[in-house]
Design a protein around this motif. Structure first.
Motif, PDB file in Angstrom:
ATOM      1  N   ALA A  20      30.270  42.833  28.985  1.00 45.04           N
ATOM      2  CA  ALA A  20      30.896  41.631  28.439  1.00 45.04           C
ATOM      3  C   ALA A  20      30.963  40.505  29.464  1.00 45.04           C
ATOM      4  N   VAL A  21      30.554  40.812  30.692  1.00 43.51           N
ATOM      5  CA  VAL A  21      30.688  39.791  31.744  1.00 43.51           C
ATOM      6  C   VAL A  21      29.424  38.940  31.773  1.00 43.51           C
ATOM      7  N   SER A  22      29.614  37.626  31.806  1.00 49.94           N
ATOM      8  CA  SER A  22      28.417  36.775  31.855  1.00 49.94           C
ATOM      9  C   SER A  22      27.848  36.769  33.268  1.00 49.94           C
ATOM     10  N   ALA A  23      26.533  36.739  33.337  1.00 51.20           N
ATOM     11  CA  ALA A  23      25.867  36.756  34.646  1.00 51.20           C
ATOM     12  C   ALA A  23      26.136  35.460  35.383  1.00 51.20           C
ATOM     13  N   ARG A  24      26.194  34.390  34.642  1.00 52.00           N
ATOM     14  CA  ARG A  24      26.468  33.094  35.263  1.00 52.00           C
ATOM     15  C   ARG A  24      27.580  32.406  34.495  1.00 52.00           C
ATOM     16  N   SER A  25      28.577  31.992  35.223  1.00 50.20           N
ATOM     17  CA  SER A  25      29.647  31.260  34.578  1.00 50.20           C
ATOM     18  C   SER A  25      30.076  30.162  35.529  1.00 50.20           C
ATOM     19  N   SER A  26      30.581  29.072  34.956  1.00 51.67           N
ATOM     20  CA  SER A  26      31.046  27.994  35.828  1.00 51.67           C
ATOM     21  C   SER A  26      32.354  28.406  36.497  1.00 51.67           C
ATOM     22  N   THR A  27      33.007  29.424  35.940  1.00 51.40           N
ATOM     23  CA  THR A  27      34.236  29.936  36.540  1.00 51.40           C
ATOM     24  C   THR A  27      33.912  31.258  37.216  1.00 51.40           C
ATOM     25  N   PRO A  28      33.993  31.337  38.532  1.00 53.73           N
ATOM     26  CA  PRO A  28      33.659  32.578  39.222  1.00 53.73           C
ATOM     27  C   PRO A  28      34.505  33.750  38.721  1.00 53.73           C
ATOM     28  N   LEU A  29      35.690  33.418  38.292  1.00 57.31           N
ATOM     29  CA  LEU A  29      36.600  34.456  37.811  1.00 57.31           C
ATOM     30  C   LEU A  29      35.976  35.243  36.657  1.00 57.31           C
ATOM     31  N   LEU A  30      35.216  34.516  35.811  1.00 58.00           N
ATOM     32  CA  LEU A  30      34.637  35.175  34.638  1.00 58.00           C
ATOM     33  C   LEU A  30      33.400  36.000  34.989  1.00 58.00           C
ATOM     34  N   GLU A  31      32.937  35.879  36.229  1.00 57.46           N
ATOM     35  CA  GLU A  31      31.847  36.750  36.661  1.00 57.46           C
ATOM     36  C   GLU A  31      32.399  38.043  37.240  1.00 57.46           C
ATOM     37  N   GLY A  32      33.691  38.175  37.144  1.00 61.96           N
ATOM     38  CA  GLY A  32      34.340  39.357  37.750  1.00 61.96           C
ATOM     39  C   GLY A  32      34.914  40.314  36.727  1.00 61.96           C
ATOM     40  N   ILE A  33      35.298  41.458  37.238  1.00 59.72           N
ATOM     41  CA  ILE A  33      35.934  42.496  36.424  1.00 59.72           C
ATOM     42  C   ILE A  33      37.391  42.611  36.886  1.00 59.72           C
ATOM     43  N   LEU A  34      38.267  42.672  35.910  1.00 57.93           N
ATOM     44  CA  LEU A  34      39.675  42.838  36.267  1.00 57.93           C
ATOM     45  C   LEU A  34      39.996  44.319  36.426  1.00 57.93           C
ATOM     46  N   LEU A  35      40.548  44.696  37.585  1.00 54.34           N
ATOM     47  CA  LEU A  35      41.027  46.069  37.798  1.00 54.34           C
ATOM     48  C   LEU A  35      42.545  46.012  37.792  1.00 54.34           C
ATOM     49  N   GLU A  36      43.159  46.894  37.025  1.00 54.43           N
ATOM     50  CA  GLU A  36      44.609  46.858  36.940  1.00 54.43           C
ATOM     51  C   GLU A  36      45.133  48.289  36.796  1.00 54.43           C
ATOM     52  N   THR A  37      46.090  48.624  37.628  1.00 54.77           N
ATOM     53  CA  THR A  37      46.649  49.978  37.527  1.00 54.77           C
ATOM     54  C   THR A  37      47.713  49.988  36.450  1.00 54.77           C
ATOM     55  N   GLN A  38      47.744  51.090  35.693  1.00 53.98           N
ATOM     56  CA  GLN A  38      48.799  51.251  34.670  1.00 53.98           C
ATOM     57  C   GLN A  38      49.275  52.687  34.725  1.00 53.98           C
ATOM     58  N   LYS A  39      50.408  52.870  35.340  1.00 53.29           N
ATOM     59  CA  LYS A  39      50.957  54.224  35.540  1.00 53.29           C
ATOM     60  C   LYS A  39      49.902  55.119  36.197  1.00 53.29           C
ATOM     61  N   ASP A  40      49.354  56.051  35.435  1.00 53.88           N
ATOM     62  CA  ASP A  40      48.388  56.960  36.062  1.00 53.88           C
ATOM     63  C   ASP A  40      46.955  56.692  35.620  1.00 53.88           C
ATOM     64  N   VAL A  41      46.729  55.550  35.033  1.00 56.07           N
ATOM     65  CA  VAL A  41      45.342  55.216  34.683  1.00 56.07           C
ATOM     66  C   VAL A  41      44.962  53.862  35.284  1.00 56.07           C
ATOM     67  N   LEU A  42      43.630  53.663  35.348  1.00 51.03           N
ATOM     68  CA  LEU A  42      43.130  52.383  35.832  1.00 51.03           C
ATOM     69  C   LEU A  42      42.492  51.661  34.635  1.00 51.03           C
ATOM     70  N   LYS A  43      42.874  50.409  34.461  1.00 48.69           N
ATOM     71  CA  LYS A  43      42.287  49.630  33.364  1.00 48.69           C
ATOM     72  C   LYS A  43      41.241  48.683  33.952  1.00 48.69           C
ATOM     73  N   LEU A  44      40.064  48.636  33.310  1.00 46.54           N
ATOM     74  CA  LEU A  44      39.038  47.676  33.713  1.00 46.54           C
ATOM     75  C   LEU A  44      38.778  46.735  32.532  1.00 46.54           C
ATOM     76  N   VAL A  45      38.654  45.445  32.846  1.00 48.72           N
ATOM     77  CA  VAL A  45      38.416  44.473  31.775  1.00 48.72           C
ATOM     78  C   VAL A  45      37.273  43.532  32.158  1.00 48.72           C
ATOM     79  N   GLY A  46      36.385  43.332  31.221  1.00 43.77           N
ATOM     80  CA  GLY A  46      35.343  42.312  31.423  1.00 43.77           C
ATOM     81  C   GLY A  46      35.337  41.420  30.189  1.00 43.77           C
ATOM     82  N   THR A  47      35.115  40.132  30.366  1.00 40.80           N
ATOM     83  CA  THR A  47      35.069  39.251  29.186  1.00 40.80           C
ATOM     84  C   THR A  47      34.259  38.002  29.468  1.00 40.80           C
TER      85      THR A  47
END
Lengths: 367, 592
Positions: A20-47
């Protein structure tokens, strides 16, 4: 933030959300993946704001936290790491330390605060469908999605649910592909147009297992819930073309033909037809046989296939590519072609079952 | 009380003068055109300080008698037409009858004129539109008009004039155009005492061009000459790519000997030589179009540089065919040591002021510009400009490549080949690309028209103009594979599109096609296809640094011979350049 997890799991999750992550975006943030800890699991988000994917993996969480890491770099690094435990630590200023056996990589990440959150869709009245069926529906229709933007609704596929029957339709003006399936659902009539790009990524993510996937449709989004992974796509607004009206009921010529033989004949003819820029093949239906001819500056092809022919003889021309797209996508051994005239649509269905319909527009030859 | 009143004559003239007399160049234009209309064969134009302090135009035309001379200062007084019907038959440059009145209104003007058969002439002095004095005088036949102190009575306008240098440049520019327009009139132009242009007036356009652009331009010109039965004629010259400029200032069009500005004609020329034009370059040309007076309306604007054709399609189609034919007949090989320089400044210095004629208050022009002298001028000029000198023409006969002796290749990119007198350097990629391009284009032309049917049909909304354009050209769209039918209101149903378009955006392509459809000729052109062909041929062609064997080089040259291709690649870059043996010898100081 600090956690450990297996390289395998981590890689798979990264590759999933990366779709879901665009290869090129004017916002560097959108070229990244969000890593977020939630209790005992890791959540990854791409958009990319049209399509969002989030997935959860098991991880040993030592410290809570979150960060955005450039997607392409992260996936390439994880891929190259050995199959072992990976430890990820968030250092100051959003740099991330990744340790695996004797390797240590530090990546510069971004603050997660501004990372767009995926739309919240309450899962009311989800449609349950087997992954296998959904994958098949996507595979056998997606090639007919329009690639040009002149009619925006056609750049997506229509997903329609009614009375325990689910239908997926793509059409680009030159052909139409339709696949039906049955589901156990009491939900009422529901329809949504899913962008072809999103649908393609969804098709790549779901495996062919018998597990169910639940689909929730809201006004502006559609959610595919695979359990550990949730895929949320924006939907296309507008009214899809009334496909039922397009598919002719009658025919004057009906041909039954073996898929494999037809495929290899067209493939050979196409080799010559391609040279002529317009990739045109001519079909002549007569005397219980189908002849396929193509010619260009480079040469001519003549192919003869035995067929079951009922009705009138007919000569008709097609763009070989549109024919091949369908032949490559369907698994059926025999197909049936219904034709009327050489300028009206040709309807192709597998002999067994009536779940799949492909409608192909011919090419008109003047003079 | 009446607020609205009729303006007095003087004010009317000053207002009207604003339209006609903008700057010295406009006065020169009007006066020279009057001279030409008076049948003059020699005209001398002298200006001082860019024409602000003095403009003198002397001709050897038919002159005027006293009554006519007086009458000529009245507004809308003209000998050139007598009623509105004559507007359809205008063969003279002027006809509005405004020029002299307007000029007189804002200057101090003197006119000396004598009819050939008259014993004596008349001298009229007119200041600011008022005739001050008329006297009989002895003078050469023809008319001389002296204009002094432009805008002396309208200081506000005087302020808007540019420096005398740029005003003089405008006059030069104008006279260059007039010289090109009237090759059979000898025009001499003197600015601040030095001769800038002096055309021989021998009726040959080439001589006129040379007198403006200098003799070196000759080798870069391709003659254009075509006639049509219904009185339409195109003649003139188009420059070889070496002359192409980055703007359109050097495109001169003359319709019935009148200089005109015409986007239609410019476009037509550019389209015709498109394949040998690099991006942002514009062809050089001097093109004359002659057609019956009724076929063209010149009365569009007071300056008369805008015209309307009654049948633009015929004119542009004809012009474009003529240009294509001319360009094909003269393949272009840029020379390495090309000495051509076509800018006129260079030329100015070359030509000494032959006949310095500084104005002194009451001195009448010497009798040098009349018939007897004119011949002498011509004869004097011809050999000087080397008209018969064929040297420096680097055209190669297209079917001669096989006769060249192949020396080898340089940098695995350029084929070197020699003839007796020339060394040719051929870009292998460009040459091959052009060959493939021509071949592909031919094969696509031959292909049957095929149209991919659409379902549902594409509904195209268009503007009113477009609706008319589409309706008018339905047939022509069908010939490229667009099946269209009207669908009520201003919309169309597109039922089929050309197969080669694949999945491109239909409405975008259709609009592009519509823009490129010649509303004049109604010929829809799939240029998109053209770009596609260029791309394919570029990919298919041998590349720079591909090593070619002798045999491959031979077959390439042979193809170039047989196919008679234009000597530029489809992007407009040259395929080959040449170096003459003479130039090489010169470079090595073997000859001085």
């Amino acid at each position: 933030m600090k956690f450990t997890c297996s390289q395998n799991n981590f890689l798979e999750a990264v590759l999933t959300v990366q779709k879901a992550v665009s290869a090129r975006s004017s916002t560097p943030l959108l070229e990244g993946i969000l890593l977020e800890t939630q209790k005992d699991v890791l959540k990854l988000v791409g958009t990319n704001l049209d399509l969002g994917i989030e997935t959860y993996i098991e991880a040993d969480i030592r410290e809570e936290g979150s960060v955005v890491i450039p997607s392409r770099l992260l996936s390439e690094i994880i891929r190259k790491l050995p199959d072992a435990e990976i430890e990820v630590t968030l250092l100051g200023n959003y740099s991330v330390k990744i340790v695996c056996l004797n390797s240590l990589v530090t990546l510069q990440g971004f603050a997660p605060d501004e990372y767009p959150s995926l739309p919240d869709i309450s899962e009311s009245e989800p449609i349950e469908i087997s992954k296998m069926l959904l994958a098949k529906m996507i595979r056998e229709t997606i090639f007919a999605v329009a690639t040009d933007e002149s009619r925006p609704v056609l750049t997506g596929s229509l997903l329609e649910v009614e009375d325990g029957e689910v239908t997926m339709v793509s059409l680009d003006g030159y052909r139409l592909a339709l696949q039906k399936g049955r589901i156990e659902s009491s939900a009422g009539h529901r329809k949504v147009i899913i962008p072809g790009k999103s649908l393609g990524e969804i098709g790549r993510i779901i495996d062919g297992s018998d597990d169910n996937i639940s689909i929730t449709i809201s006004d502006r989004h559609v959610l595919f819930d695979l359990g550990y992974t949730r895929i949320i796509s924006r939907v296309l607004e507008g009214e899809f073309i009334n496909y039922r009206q397009i598919i002719p009921e009658d025919y004057r010529t009906r041909v039954k033909v073996d898929t494999k033989i037809l495929t290899s004949s067209i493939e050979r003819a196409s080799l010559i037809a391609r040279e002529g820029k317009n990739n045109l093949i001519k079909l002549n239906l007569q005397d219980q046989k189908m002849t396929i001819t193509a010619n260009s500056e480079s040469g001519q092809v003549y192919e003869e296939i035995p067929v079951l022919l009922e009705g009138k003889d007919l000569e008709i021309a097609f763009n070989a590519r549109y024919f091949m797209d369908m032949l490559k996508a369907i698994p059926d051994q025999e197909i049936c072609m219904d034709l009327t005239t050489n300028v009206s649509p040709c309807v192709i269905r597998p002999i067994k079952g009536s779940d799949y319909t492909y409608l192909l527009l011919p090419v008109r030859i003047f003079g | 009380m009446a607020v609205i009143r009729k303006l007095d004559n003087r004010t009317v003239n000053q207002i009207a003068a604003g339209e006609v007399v903008e700057r010295p160049a406009s006065i020169v234009k009007e006066l020279v055109e009057n001279s030409i209309d008076a049948g003059a064969s020699a005209i001398t134009v002298e200006i001082e300080q860019g024409g602000v302090s003095l403009i003198r135009v002397t001709d050897n035309g038919i002159g005027m008698d006293r009554d006519d001379a007086e009458m000529s200062f009245h507004r809308h007084a003209t000998s050139k037409i007598s009623d509105a019907d004559d507007l359809d038959r205008i063969n003279s440059l002027g006809f509005r009858g405004e020029a002299l009145a307007s000029i007189a209104a804002v200057t101090q003007l003197e006119m000396i004129t004598r009819q050939p058969e008259a014993v004596s002439g008349w001298h009229i002095i007119n200041h600011g539109g008022q005739i001050i004095d008329i006297s009989e005088t002895g003078c050469p036949e023809g008319t001389t008009v002296l204009v002094r102190n432009l805008f002396y009575n309208t200081p506000a306008r005087l302020k808007f004039l540019k420096s005398s240098r740029s005003e003089a440049a405008a006059v030069s520019d104008l006279l260059a155009k007039l010289i090109l327009a009237n090759p059979s009139v000898s025009i001499k132009y003197i600015s601040n005492g030095s001769t800038v242009y002096h055309s021989p007036g021998n009726g040959r356009l080439l001589s006129a061009i040379i007198s403006v652009y200098g003799k070196n331009i000759k080798s870069d010109l391709i003659p254009v000459e075509t006639h049509q039965e219904n009185g339409l004629t195109v003649s003139g010259f188009i420059g070889k790519p070496a002359l192409y400029r980055s703007n359109r200032t050097h495109q001169s069009f003359y319709v019935n000997s009148r200089y005109v500005r015409s986007p239609l004609l410019s476009q037509c020329i550019e389209e015709a030589v498109k394949e040998q034009t690099m991006i942002n370059r514009f062809p050089w040309c001097v093109i004359k179009i002659a057609l019956p007076a009724a076929e063209v309306d010149v009365n569009v604007h007071p300056s008369k540089t805008e015209i309307r054709f009654r049948n633009p399609a015929a004119v542009s189609g004809f012009l474009s065919a003529a240009i294509k034919k001319a360009v094909m007949a003269a393949p272009y090989v840029p020379a390495v040591f090309h000495t051509s320089s076509s800018d006129h400044k260079h030329h100015h210095k070359e030509q000494k002021a032959v006949n310095v004629n500084v104005d002194k208050q009451n001195e009448y022009p010497p009798k040098s510009e009349n018939e007897s002298n004119r011949k002498a001028i011509q004869e004097e000029m011809l050999p000087k400009y080397g008209m018969k000198n064929e040297e420096g023409d680097h055209t190669i006969n297209v079917s001669d490549f096989m006769k060249l002796n192949i020396i080898g290749t340089a940098f695995s990119t350029f084929i070197l080949a020699e003839s007796d007198t020339e060394l040719y350097i051929i870009d292998q990629h460009a040459a091959h690309e052009r060959l493939i391009y021509e071949q592909l284009k031919k094969s696509i032309m031959k292909q049957e028209v095929v149209s991919q049917q659409l379902l549902p049909p594409f509904i195209l909304e268009v503007t009113h103009d477009e609706f008319i354009a589409v309706t008018d050209n339905m047939e022509s769209f069908l010939t490229v594979g667009f099946e269209i039918e009207p669908f009520g209101g201003k919309s169309f149903l597109i039922r089929g599109i050309p197969v080669i378009l694949k999945e491109a955006n239909i409405s975008e392509i259709f609009h592009e096609l519509l823009d490129r459809t010649d509303s004049r000729t109604g010929q829809a052109k799939l240029l998109l296809q053209d770009e596609d062909i260029i791309k394919v041929s570029c990919k298919k062609a041998v590349k720079a640094h591909d090593r070619l064997s002798q045999q491959e080089i031979r077959s390439l040259l042979k193809d170039m011979d047989e196919k008679r291709i234009p000597l530029t690649c489809p992007h407009g870059r040259p395929i080959l350049i040449s170096m003459s043996k003479y130039e090489l010898e010169k470079k090595f100081k073997r000859i001085q």
